[in-house]
Design a protein around this motif. Structure first.
Motif, PDB file in Angstrom:
ATOM      1  N   SER A  55      -9.306  -2.863  -7.340  1.00 51.47           N
ATOM      2  CA  SER A  55      -8.612  -2.530  -6.104  1.00 51.47           C
ATOM      3  C   SER A  55      -9.032  -3.502  -4.999  1.00 51.47           C
ATOM      4  CB  SER A  55      -8.902  -1.092  -5.667  1.00 51.47           C
ATOM      5  OG  SER A  55     -10.291  -0.907  -5.445  1.00 51.47           O
ATOM      6  N   VAL A  94       0.828  -1.211   0.000  1.00 57.67           N
ATOM      7  CA  VAL A  94       0.000   0.000   0.000  1.00 57.67           C
ATOM      8  C   VAL A  94       0.863   1.263   0.000  1.00 57.67           C
ATOM      9  CG1 VAL A  94      -1.841  -1.210   1.226  1.00 57.67           C
ATOM     10  CG2 VAL A  94      -0.237   0.206   2.512  1.00 57.67           C
ATOM     11  N   GLN A 101      -8.330  -4.444  -0.526  1.00 60.42           N
ATOM     12  CA  GLN A 101      -7.877  -3.947   0.771  1.00 60.42           C
ATOM     13  C   GLN A 101      -7.080  -5.052   1.462  1.00 60.42           C
ATOM     14  OE1 GLN A 101     -11.063  -2.499   3.222  1.00 60.42           O
ATOM     15  NE2 GLN A 101      -9.711  -1.326   4.550  1.00 60.42           N
ATOM     16  N   ARG A 150      -4.641   5.167   3.756  1.00 55.78           N
ATOM     17  CA  ARG A 150      -3.851   4.510   2.705  1.00 55.78           C
ATOM     18  C   ARG A 150      -3.801   3.021   3.041  1.00 55.78           C
ATOM     19  NH1 ARG A 150      -0.993   6.388  -1.449  1.00 55.78           N
ATOM     20  NH2 ARG A 150       0.646   5.079  -2.372  1.00 55.78           N
ATOM     21  N   ARG A 189      -3.219   3.032  -2.785  1.00 55.64           N
ATOM     22  CA  ARG A 189      -4.238   4.052  -2.995  1.00 55.64           C
ATOM     23  C   ARG A 189      -4.746   4.570  -1.657  1.00 55.64           C
ATOM     24  NH1 ARG A 189      -8.062   1.660  -7.922  1.00 55.64           N
ATOM     25  NH2 ARG A 189      -6.425   1.650  -9.535  1.00 55.64           N
ATOM     26  N   THR A 190      -5.106   5.838  -1.644  1.00 56.62           N
ATOM     27  CA  THR A 190      -5.676   6.460  -0.450  1.00 56.62           C
ATOM     28  C   THR A 190      -7.167   6.661  -0.660  1.00 56.62           C
ATOM     29  OG1 THR A 190      -3.600   7.609   0.028  1.00 56.62           O
ATOM     30  CG2 THR A 190      -5.586   8.455   1.073  1.00 56.62           C
ATOM     31  N   VAL A 191      -7.956   6.138   0.271  1.00 54.77           N
ATOM     32  CA  VAL A 191      -9.418   6.262   0.199  1.00 54.77           C
ATOM     33  C   VAL A 191      -9.905   6.866   1.502  1.00 54.77           C
ATOM     34  CG1 VAL A 191     -11.601   5.026  -0.045  1.00 54.77           C
ATOM     35  CG2 VAL A 191      -9.589   4.259  -1.334  1.00 54.77           C
ATOM     36  N   TRP A 218      -5.256   0.598   0.590  1.00 58.25           N
ATOM     37  CA  TRP A 218      -5.724  -0.103  -0.598  1.00 58.25           C
ATOM     38  C   TRP A 218      -4.586  -0.247  -1.597  1.00 58.25           C
ATOM     39  CZ3 TRP A 218     -10.922  -1.624  -1.375  1.00 58.25           C
ATOM     40  CH2 TRP A 218     -11.807  -1.214  -0.378  1.00 58.25           C
ATOM     41  N   ILE A 219      -4.665  -1.283  -2.418  1.00 60.03           N
ATOM     42  CA  ILE A 219      -3.788  -1.412  -3.577  1.00 60.03           C
ATOM     43  C   ILE A 219      -4.673  -1.644  -4.798  1.00 60.03           C
ATOM     44  CG2 ILE A 219      -1.752  -2.245  -2.343  1.00 60.03           C
ATOM     45  CD1 ILE A 219      -2.497  -5.080  -3.122  1.00 60.03           C
ATOM     46  N   GLY A 220      -4.258  -1.110  -5.927  1.00 62.98           N
ATOM     47  CA  GLY A 220      -5.096  -1.258  -7.108  1.00 62.98           C
ATOM     48  C   GLY A 220      -4.317  -1.116  -8.392  1.00 62.98           C
TER      49      GLY A 220
END
Length: 413
Positions: free
Chosen positions: A133, A112, A135, A124, A118-120, A126-128
């Motif tokens: 994507s 991550v 978690q 931070r 990714r930041t949601v 998540w990976i996509g």
């Protein structure tokens, strides 16, 4: 014409009397069927409510009221397949997979912080790649359950000595929890900590160790809340600073309570929610319980709670009846994961707890969470069906219908 005793009838009302029901709940196959039933009903209920809660915002975003529902249904289908496969895997395989699963989860969690991270909503976690994507912390929940159960099982004879409890489990848990916390996901970190605590408790670790662990966790949580204005605002809102929805940090909380209040005793009807019309943020995710209360009223919310109670009871029965120490510890971990997360979510929606931001297991929208939760429950079903008494009871019954109707030999056979 010969008369038939009422006890021979498959519709014998004595089966539903309290004593008969208690005997059925104490049956060796009860955990197996309770896990199957509660999981299936929560999953189906969740799909219906995701469709209802997401229809308006989904149409506004994509032109179709079914976009979010289709994604959830796809992940539900994947999760069911994964759960079925997991339910057929022997217990010894899960013991063997514990370490590989843990190191795989750590690598995914480290990813991550790479370019694919990714930041949601400020986290931070998540990976996509492209439009796909996941978690990683959801996989981390299963990994920490398996590795904690495996380590403590191997050290079972020396758990009275604190150093054998601490090493190597605490450094391993601290590594995974620390990575999740670095991504600012405090809610998931709290769920992971509760998993470790539940496994240690069922393992019989001395209670004074929990005092030190609890003090440390409280200090960490307090530090992260105090150093983050968003979390501080949520805490202030929970403590009563909300006057109306326009007050800073109160919008989601107030509209969640509006939804519950609008539902009243019996609800406004399935699909008739007003708050889902772009008023309540995360209506199909973290705050889906508010939509359940609004549309289905008190019966709907109590039904959800009852299903979690049934699932928890199945886990409890498996813990107290299994002779396999690994099974008992891993079951405690999954039980803590699902029930603690459900309590946090419901508490956040109803105002009993600050808004922490964790989904309602099996009900809220979310692909990675749904698949991993179904995987965990598939593991529990594997544990239940491989218990010697349950295995022999299932093998002795010729088909599913008769197994369902004849959990215990009540009355005359």
């Amino acid at each position: 014409m010969s008369s038939t005793s009422s006890t021979d009838s498959p519709f014998d009302l004595s089966r539903f009397q309290p004593k008969a029901l208690m005997k059925r709940l104490e049956s060796p196959v009860a955990p197996y069927y309770l896990l199957l039933g509660s999981t299936g009903m929560l999953l189906l209920f969740g799909l219906v409510m995701v469709l209802s809660a997401s229809s308006v915002t989904s149409y506004a975003a994509s032109g179709s009221s079914y976009t979010v529902f289709k994604n959830q249904a796809m992940f539900a289908a994947i999760g069911v397949v994964v759960a079925v496969i997991a339910s057929r895997v022997p217990v010894r395989v899960w013991k063997w997979l514990a370490l590989p699963a843990f190191f795989g989860a750590v690598l995914l969690q480290m990813a991550v912080f790479s370019p694919i991270g990714r930041t949601v909503q400020g986290n931070r976690n998540w990976i996509g790649v492209g439009g796909f994507s996941v978690q990683p912390s959801e996989a981390g929940k299963i990994a920490i359950i398996l590795v904690a159960a495996m380590v403590l099982t191997r050290k079972r004879k020396v758990l009275a000595e604190w150093r054998h409890v601490v090493i190597p489990l605490f450094p391993m848990a601290a590594l995974l929890l620390g990575l999740v916390l670095l991504g600012h996901d405090l809610g998931t970190t709290m769920v992971l900590a509760s998993i470790v605590g539940a496994v240690l408790f069922v393992a019989g670790v001395r209670l004074r160790l929990f005092v030190f662990i609890g003090a440390f966790v409280a200090a960490v949580v307090g530090a992260f809340v105090a150093t983050n204005s968003n979390r501080t605002g949520r805490l202030d809102a929970w403590l009563g600073t909300c006057i109306n929805a326009s007050t800073q940090g109160c919008y989601q909380k107030v509209h969640g309570l509006y939804a519950m209040a609008d539902g009243g005793w019996w609800g406004v009807g399935l699909g008739a929610s007003r708050e889902k019309w772009s008023w309540l943020p995360e209506a199909h995710n973290d705050f889906i319980f508010a939509i359940i209360g609004e549309e289905l009223g008190l019966p709907g919310t109590l039904a959800v709670v009852a299903l979690y109670v049934a699932l928890g009871y199945a886990c409890y029965r498996l813990i107290v009846t299994s002779k396999d120490f690994f099974v008992r510890l891993a079951t405690a971990g999954v039980m803590a994961w699902i029930l603690v997360q459900a309590m946090i979510n419901i508490g956040s929606v109803t105002g009993l707890l600050p808004i922490i931001g964790v989904p309602l297991p099996l009900v809220s929208s979310g692909g990675s969470a749904l698949v991993t939760t179904l995987l965990a429950l598939g593991i529990l079903i594997s544990f239940a069906r491989n218990e010697p008494t349950c295995k022999s009871a299932l093998a002795a019954r010729p088909n599913a219908v008769k197994r369902t109707l004849a959990v215990l030999p009540l009355g005359r056979r």
